[in-house]
Design an enzyme around this catalytic site. Structure first.
Site, short mmCIF file in Angstrom:
data_model
loop_
_atom_site.label_atom_id
_atom_site.label_comp_id
_atom_site.label_asym_id
_atom_site.label_seq_id
_atom_site.Cartn_x
_atom_site.Cartn_y
_atom_site.Cartn_z
N ASN A 110 2.38 1.45 4.39
CA ASN A 110 2.54 0.19 5.12
C ASN A 110 2.20 0.32 6.61
OD1 ASN A 110 5.09 -2.19 5.99
ND2 ASN A 110 3.13 -2.68 5.07
N CYS B 266 0.86 -1.18 0.00
CA CYS B 266 0.00 0.00 0.00
C CYS B 266 0.90 1.23 0.00
CB CYS B 266 -0.98 -0.01 1.17
SG CYS B 266 -0.27 0.16 2.82
N CYS C 145 -1.56 0.79 7.30
CA CYS C 145 -3.00 0.52 7.39
C CYS C 145 -3.39 -0.73 6.59
CB CYS C 145 -3.83 1.71 6.89
SG CYS C 145 -3.68 3.21 7.87
N ARG C 146 -3.57 -0.57 5.29
CA ARG C 146 -4.15 -1.63 4.48
C ARG C 146 -3.26 -2.85 4.30
NH1 ARG C 146 -5.21 1.88 -0.62
NH2 ARG C 146 -3.28 2.76 0.17
N SER C 147 -2.03 -2.67 3.83
CA SER C 147 -1.20 -3.86 3.59
C SER C 147 -0.84 -4.59 4.88
CB SER C 147 0.04 -3.52 2.75
OG SER C 147 0.89 -2.60 3.37
N ASP D 183 -8.23 3.60 1.15
CA ASP D 183 -7.33 3.98 2.23
C ASP D 183 -8.15 4.60 3.36
OD1 ASP D 183 -5.31 4.88 3.88
OD2 ASP D 183 -4.14 5.80 2.27
#
Length: 164
Positions: free
Chosen positions: A21, A18, A23-25, A130
């Site tokens: 690195n 993401c 939040c999402r990934s 995001d």
């Protein structure tokens, strides 16, 4: 969707990417590792995550992402942010970007680089939004996407590796 063949027979490496690195990934990293372990693939599939930017290198994941994972029974404590390294796609079997901007930063779709949600059974090929600038509901939405997509991804990798 079928993931690419492994570079090394019987083993598989996945990199989740993401922007920062945090939040999402990392959420996808924690969930995917858990799902792989449940499927008996934890010893043969390696999962890593990174961000296209280096602003957060070494930091823990966003507190809201960690709280969302913890509330759902996952352990987010081991994560430390990393930056995506040029050439990673040459060393792993599959690089999965969280959104189209991340995908573009990685050089676009290739045989080993694609969107994470290419494996989403509900909305194939969409972006993982995001949640950083939003509220808690955004993190819960991301977790829901990540959980269902991880389930499909684990099944696809298991099939690719010849595991039932």
């Amino acid at each position: 969707m079928t993931p690419p063949s492994p570079r090394e027979p019987g083993r598989y490496r996945v990199e989740l990417v993401c922007l920062g690195n945090i939040c999402r990934s990392p959420m996808a990293h924690v969930v995917l590792e858990e799902r792989l372990a449940e499927a008996g693939l934890g010893d043969v599939v390696e999962v890593t995550s990174s961000g296209t930017g280096g602003w957060h290198v070494g930091n823990r994941m966003d507190r809201r992402a960690a709280a969302t994972l913890s509330a759902a029974g996952y352990d987010p404590s081991r994560h430390r942010a990393r930056q995506y390294a040029a050439g990673t796609a040459d060393d792993v079997d599959l690089v999965l970007a969280m959104d189209r901007d991340n995908l573009e930063d990685l050089g676009g779709v290739s045989p080993r680089v694609m969107l994470f949600r290419a494996f989403d059974p509900v909305a194939r090929g969409g972006d993982v939004p995001d949640p950083y600038y939003g509220g808690d509901a955004g993190f819960e939405e991301v977790l829901s996407m990540v959980e269902r997509t991880s389930a499909t991804l684990v099944a696809a990798i298991a099939s690719r590796l010849g595991h039932s």
